[in-house]
Scaffold this active site. Structure first.
Site, PDB file in Angstrom:
ATOM      1  N   THR A 162       0.786  -1.203   0.061  1.00 13.18           N
ATOM      2  CA  THR A 162      -0.024   0.083   0.064  1.00 13.18           C
ATOM      3  C   THR A 162       0.937   1.037  -0.104  1.00 13.18           C
ATOM      4  O   THR A 162       1.619   1.439   1.067  1.00 13.18           O
ATOM      5  CB  THR A 162      -1.009  -0.024   1.223  1.00 13.18           C
ATOM      6  OG1 THR A 162      -1.708  -1.203   1.349  1.00 13.18           O
ATOM      7  CG2 THR A 162      -1.857   1.082   1.169  1.00 13.18           C
ATOM      8  N   LYS A 237      -7.177   1.803  -2.971  1.00 14.63           N
ATOM      9  CA  LYS A 237      -6.722   1.175  -1.692  1.00 14.63           C
ATOM     10  C   LYS A 237      -6.935   2.176  -0.489  1.00 14.63           C
ATOM     11  O   LYS A 237      -7.023   2.077   0.681  1.00 14.63           O
ATOM     12  CB  LYS A 237      -5.302   0.608  -1.821  1.00 14.63           C
ATOM     13  CG  LYS A 237      -4.674   0.228  -0.480  1.00 14.63           C
ATOM     14  CD  LYS A 237      -5.481  -1.103   0.236  1.00 14.63           C
ATOM     15  CE  LYS A 237      -4.879  -1.594   1.244  1.00 14.63           C
ATOM     16  NZ  LYS A 237      -5.732  -2.394   2.361  1.00 14.63           N
ATOM     17  N   LYS A 305       0.016   5.158   8.369  1.00 12.22           N
ATOM     18  CA  LYS A 305       0.686   5.778   7.093  1.00 12.22           C
ATOM     19  C   LYS A 305      -0.313   5.559   6.023  1.00 12.22           C
ATOM     20  O   LYS A 305      -0.220   6.701   5.323  1.00 12.22           O
ATOM     21  CB  LYS A 305       1.673   4.421   6.790  1.00 12.22           C
ATOM     22  CG  LYS A 305       2.293   4.534   5.253  1.00 12.22           C
ATOM     23  CD  LYS A 305       1.760   3.425   4.351  1.00 12.22           C
ATOM     24  CE  LYS A 305       1.618   2.065   4.938  1.00 12.22           C
ATOM     25  NZ  LYS A 305       1.214   1.152   3.908  1.00 12.22           N
TER      26      LYS A 305
END
Ligand SMILES: NC(=O)C1=CN([C@@H]2O[C@H](COP(=O)(O)OP(=O)(O)OC[C@H]3O[C@@H](n4cnc5c(N)ncnc54)[C@H](OP(=O)(O)O)[C@@H]3O)[C@@H](O)[C@H]2O)C=CC1
Ligand SMILES: O=CCCC(=O)O
Length: 360
Positions: A162, A237, A305
């Site tokens: 990701t 995502k 993150k």
């Protein structure tokens, strides 16, 4: 385009078997996957059943079950489960991990070890990466002994980490400049879906490489989406994880509020599970949170993150996201308290703390 392993949905006719680059990736497919022959038509495109698709593949190059060497870079929580699945389905897998000791479990299952990312790419026509964040994804490609040293004509690189769209684009441009092919393919689903081959794959980039990877994606996931140009998989995502991370915060607040106001937090979970906002995440994480059990499936540092990268995407697009911004603050606070390696549900500890521990 959408593929669905369970229901056999395929929207657009695949180019598999047409030998675009002169090779086709195949593994030994599970019986369930071989029996999956349902055909469904989506409104916007032509379709092909998995059976027909396999016939095409077989026609292109002989027997269907040809073993192919796949490289795998990054054997963390997700990478280990995914590489294990590929091995179990008959793929030959060459692994690399920064901390070399983590390769041993995979070696016990039949994997071989590459000394460096470059060595893995030199050996395998397809190399998958599953790394922690943009900095790791870039380092493995651009640094000494990295992917770029060996990528070239007819070689595919698939980054399933990701990351943000800019990171993916940077990797894509360099891989293509060297003659290789690239897709980003981040996944939805955590440790258990990775172990069970039930991930949701959000791919974008080189469509021919995507088609070649579909048999491996069938092993790793229950469904894959091809979302078009590089960056779209990364963005999808991040949007999904921004929603997920945000939802974890009101769940935490709700559990606190129930408890502080004299209700059973477990009964709250039971009520939630029967109503309109029932969801697998509340059902799975809620009881563990009440036990204070945060064994990491999805580490909190990665969730933070993703919040950070999603908020940056919001900035770029002038989308105001105050709820996500507040959730990000809670994840940041959790990291500052040393909870980053625990499951992301450990943000509950921060919410509990902010709520005060005494009686009203
Ligand atoms: N866990 C989950 O539920 C999910 C995670 N993801 C995403 O998948 C990716 C991997 O997640 P997960 O497996 O949980 O993470 P882990 O923290 O368990 O694993 C991270 C991996 O990245 C490697 N790594 C970190 N930094 C570097 C670096 N500088 N150079 C080389 N390798 C590096 C680690 O190597 P080492 O072992 O040496 O530390 C390890 O192999 C992340 O992008 C995450 O956001 C996506 C869906 C679900
Ligand atoms: O990126 C992590 C996603 C975790 C999940 O989808 O459960």
């Amino acid at each position: 385009m959408i593929r669905d392993k369970k229901r056999g949905k395929i929207v657009k006719k695949s180019r598999i078997g047409r030998r675009g680059r002169g090779f086709v990736l195949r593994g030994r497919r599970s019986l369930a996957s071989r029996l999956n022959t349902t055909e469904q038509v989506y409104p916007s495109g032509c379709c092909v059943s998995h059976t027909e698709e396999r016939r095409e593949r077989a026609g292109a190059g002989g027997a269907e079950e040809v073993e192919m060497e796949v490289g795998f870079l990054g054997l963390g929580i997700m990478g280990k489960a995914m590489a294990t699945n590929l091995l179990r389905h008959g793929y030959r897998v060459t692994v690399w991990n920064r901390t070399t000791a983590k390769c041993q479990e995979l070696v016990a299952l039949g994997a071989t070890v590459g000394e460096t990312p470059a060595a893995v790419v030199a050996k395998c026509r397809y190399t998958i990466a599953m790394l922690s964040d943009p900095s790791a994804a870039l380092s493995v490609v651009f640094d000494k002994d990295g992917v770029l040293e060996q990528i070239g004509d007819g070689i595919g690189y698939i980054d399933m980490s990701t990351v943000d769209a800019a990171t993916s684009s940077k990797i894509s441009e360099e891989v293509k400049r060297k003659g290789g092919a690239f897709i980003e393919a981040p996944v939805s689903g955590s440790k258990k879906p990775a172990e069970d081959g039930q991930l949701v794959i959000l791919a974008a980039g080189d469509k021919t490489l995507y088609d070649e990877m579909v048999p491996a994606f069938d092993v790793l996931g229950k469904k894959s989406f091809f979302l078009g140009e590089i960056g779209n998989g990364a963005k999808m995502k991040l949007v999904v994880n921004m929603i997920m991370g945000s939802m974890m915060n009101p769940l935490s607040e709700g559990l606190c509020l129930a408890d502080k106001s004299g209700l059973s937090a477990q009964t709250l979970l039971d009520v939630l599970d029967l109503g309109a906002i029932a969801n697998p995440m509340f059902k799975l994480k809620g009881p563990a949170m009440l036990q204070g059990s945060y064994s990491p499936a999805f580490p909190l540092k990665h969730q933070q993150k993703d919040m950070r990268l999603a908020l940056a995407l919001g900035d770029e697009n002038a989308v105001s996201m105050p709820v996500s911004a507040a959730a990000n603050e809670a994840f940041k606070k959790a990291r500052s308290l040393g909870l980053g390696d625990l499951d992301f549900s450990a943000v509950y500890e921060v919410v509990k703390d902010a709520g005060g521990s005494g009686q009203a």
